[in-house]
Design a protein around this motif. Structure first.
Motif, PDB file in Angstrom:
ATOM      1  N   CYS A  63       0.848  -1.077  -0.099  1.00  0.00           N
ATOM      2  CA  CYS A  63       0.060  -0.135  -0.250  1.00  0.00           C
ATOM      3  C   CYS A  63       0.894   1.143   0.121  1.00  0.00           C
ATOM      4  O   CYS A  63       1.835   1.376   0.820  1.00  0.00           O
ATOM      5  CB  CYS A  63      -0.904  -0.071   1.213  1.00  0.00           C
ATOM      6  SG  CYS A  63      -2.023   1.561   1.168  1.00  0.00           S
ATOM      7  N   PRO A  64       0.642   2.108  -0.934  1.00  0.00           N
ATOM      8  CA  PRO A  64       1.659   3.483  -1.071  1.00  0.00           C
ATOM      9  C   PRO A  64       1.448   4.458   0.016  1.00  0.00           C
ATOM     10  O   PRO A  64       2.376   5.138   0.282  1.00  0.00           O
ATOM     11  CB  PRO A  64       1.413   3.734  -2.375  1.00  0.00           C
ATOM     12  CG  PRO A  64      -0.212   3.331  -2.829  1.00  0.00           C
ATOM     13  CD  PRO A  64      -0.164   2.158  -2.178  1.00  0.00           C
ATOM     14  N   THR A  65       0.427   4.248   0.738  1.00  0.00           N
ATOM     15  CA  THR A  65       0.040   5.427   1.641  1.00  0.00           C
ATOM     16  C   THR A  65       0.021   4.990   3.066  1.00  0.00           C
ATOM     17  O   THR A  65      -0.166   5.532   4.078  1.00  0.00           O
ATOM     18  CB  THR A  65      -1.202   6.023   1.460  1.00  0.00           C
ATOM     19  OG1 THR A  65      -2.322   5.157   1.221  1.00  0.00           O
ATOM     20  CG2 THR A  65      -1.326   6.859   0.047  1.00  0.00           C
ATOM     21  N   GLY A  66       0.088   3.387   3.224  1.00  0.00           N
ATOM     22  CA  GLY A  66       0.110   2.825   4.574  1.00  0.00           C
ATOM     23  C   GLY A  66      -1.445   2.794   5.087  1.00  0.00           C
ATOM     24  O   GLY A  66      -1.420   2.788   6.434  1.00  0.00           O
ATOM     25  N   ALA A  67      -2.286   2.783   4.281  1.00  0.00           N
ATOM     26  CA  ALA A  67      -3.741   2.516   4.687  1.00  0.00           C
ATOM     27  C   ALA A  67      -4.280   1.084   5.289  1.00  0.00           C
ATOM     28  O   ALA A  67      -5.070   1.337   5.926  1.00  0.00           O
ATOM     29  CB  ALA A  67      -4.689   3.153   3.669  1.00  0.00           C
ATOM     30  N   ILE A  68      -3.421   0.207   4.874  1.00  0.00           N
ATOM     31  CA  ILE A  68      -3.726  -1.214   5.120  1.00  0.00           C
ATOM     32  C   ILE A  68      -3.099  -1.589   6.362  1.00  0.00           C
ATOM     33  O   ILE A  68      -1.835  -1.421   6.474  1.00  0.00           O
ATOM     34  CB  ILE A  68      -3.474  -2.205   4.106  1.00  0.00           C
ATOM     35  CG1 ILE A  68      -4.185  -1.585   2.749  1.00  0.00           C
ATOM     36  CG2 ILE A  68      -3.984  -3.503   4.546  1.00  0.00           C
ATOM     37  CD1 ILE A  68      -5.714  -1.705   2.559  1.00  0.00           C
ATOM     38  N   THR A  69      -4.064  -2.141   7.387  1.00  0.00           N
ATOM     39  CA  THR A  69      -3.175  -2.811   8.562  1.00  0.00           C
ATOM     40  C   THR A  69      -4.013  -4.134   8.662  1.00  0.00           C
ATOM     41  O   THR A  69      -4.914  -4.206   8.617  1.00  0.00           O
ATOM     42  CB  THR A  69      -3.755  -1.971  10.010  1.00  0.00           C
ATOM     43  OG1 THR A  69      -3.244  -0.731   9.829  1.00  0.00           O
ATOM     44  CG2 THR A  69      -3.035  -2.632  11.007  1.00  0.00           C
ATOM     45  N   VAL A  70      -2.935  -5.187   8.656  1.00  0.00           N
ATOM     46  CA  VAL A  70      -3.410  -6.595   8.930  1.00  0.00           C
ATOM     47  C   VAL A  70      -3.454  -7.168  10.442  1.00  0.00           C
ATOM     48  O   VAL A  70      -2.209  -6.856  11.136  1.00  0.00           O
ATOM     49  CB  VAL A  70      -2.866  -7.441   8.089  1.00  0.00           C
ATOM     50  CG1 VAL A  70      -3.094  -8.868   8.418  1.00  0.00           C
ATOM     51  CG2 VAL A  70      -2.990  -7.165   6.670  1.00  0.00           C
ATOM     52  N   ASP A  71      -4.268  -7.275  11.177  1.00  0.00           N
ATOM     53  CA  ASP A  71      -4.118  -7.715  12.597  1.00  0.00           C
ATOM     54  C   ASP A  71      -3.808  -9.193  12.613  1.00  0.00           C
ATOM     55  O   ASP A  71      -5.044 -10.015  12.194  1.00  0.00           O
ATOM     56  CB  ASP A  71      -5.503  -7.306  13.441  1.00  0.00           C
ATOM     57  CG  ASP A  71      -5.762  -5.752  13.495  1.00  0.00           C
ATOM     58  OD1 ASP A  71      -4.861  -5.102  13.515  1.00  0.00           O
ATOM     59  OD2 ASP A  71      -6.904  -5.467  13.147  1.00  0.00           O
ATOM     60  N   ILE A  72      -2.736  -9.402  12.689  1.00  0.00           N
ATOM     61  CA  ILE A  72      -2.449 -10.981  12.853  1.00  0.00           C
ATOM     62  C   ILE A  72      -2.735 -11.668  14.362  1.00  0.00           C
ATOM     63  O   ILE A  72      -2.238 -10.900  15.251  1.00  0.00           O
ATOM     64  CB  ILE A  72      -0.974 -11.068  12.525  1.00  0.00           C
ATOM     65  CG1 ILE A  72      -0.742 -10.741  11.202  1.00  0.00           C
ATOM     66  CG2 ILE A  72      -0.444 -12.697  12.611  1.00  0.00           C
ATOM     67  CD1 ILE A  72       0.712 -10.769  10.687  1.00  0.00           C
ATOM     68  N   PRO A  73      -3.461 -12.627  14.399  1.00  0.00           N
ATOM     69  CA  PRO A  73      -4.059 -13.336  15.711  1.00  0.00           C
ATOM     70  C   PRO A  73      -2.608 -13.499  16.481  1.00  0.00           C
ATOM     71  O   PRO A  73      -1.643 -13.997  15.952  1.00  0.00           O
ATOM     72  CB  PRO A  73      -4.760 -14.472  15.201  1.00  0.00           C
ATOM     73  CG  PRO A  73      -5.195 -14.219  13.792  1.00  0.00           C
ATOM     74  CD  PRO A  73      -4.149 -13.407  13.261  1.00  0.00           C
ATOM     75  N   TYR A  74      -2.646 -13.428  17.845  1.00  0.00           N
ATOM     76  CA  TYR A  74      -1.602 -13.607  18.557  1.00  0.00           C
ATOM     77  C   TYR A  74      -0.937 -14.935  18.540  1.00  0.00           C
ATOM     78  O   TYR A  74       0.363 -15.187  18.479  1.00  0.00           O
ATOM     79  CB  TYR A  74      -2.050 -13.547  20.098  1.00  0.00           C
ATOM     80  CG  TYR A  74      -0.962 -13.846  21.193  1.00  0.00           C
ATOM     81  CD1 TYR A  74       0.238 -13.044  21.115  1.00  0.00           C
ATOM     82  CD2 TYR A  74      -0.813 -14.952  21.619  1.00  0.00           C
ATOM     83  CE1 TYR A  74       0.999 -13.065  22.102  1.00  0.00           C
ATOM     84  CE2 TYR A  74       0.155 -15.102  22.738  1.00  0.00           C
ATOM     85  CZ  TYR A  74       1.148 -14.297  22.726  1.00  0.00           C
ATOM     86  OH  TYR A  74       2.263 -14.534  23.746  1.00  0.00           O
TER      87      TYR A  74
END
Length: 77
Positions: A63-74
């Motif tokens: 993502c060129p703007t850093g808009a995506i965040t993936v919440d990886i389970p613990y």
């Protein structure tokens, strides 16, 4: 595939203030191997259409703007 009913119930979150899909950006949709991301034509923002994710992270990393965040389970970290 189960549909994502609420934005908070999915592992991929999109910051609408940073997302530039309304300008024609579709990188996150293009790099997703499961094709679970889509662009909302009305809002012009990306979102997770299906609640299915491999946590492979190309959507977040590319993502060129850093808009995506993936919440990886613990337990998967």
């Amino acid at each position: 595939m189960p549909l994502a009913l609420q934005p908070t119930s999915v592992p991929v979150r999109v910051d609408p203030d940073k997302c530039i899909a309304h300008k024609g950006c579709t990188i996150c949709v293009d790099v997703c191997p499961l094709d679970v991301l889509a662009i909302d034509a009305r809002e012009g923002k990306a979102y997770m259409k299906y609640d299915e994710c491999w946590y492979c992270l190309p959507c977040e990393k590319d993502c060129p703007t850093g808009a995506i965040t993936v919440d990886i389970p613990y337990l998967l970290r």
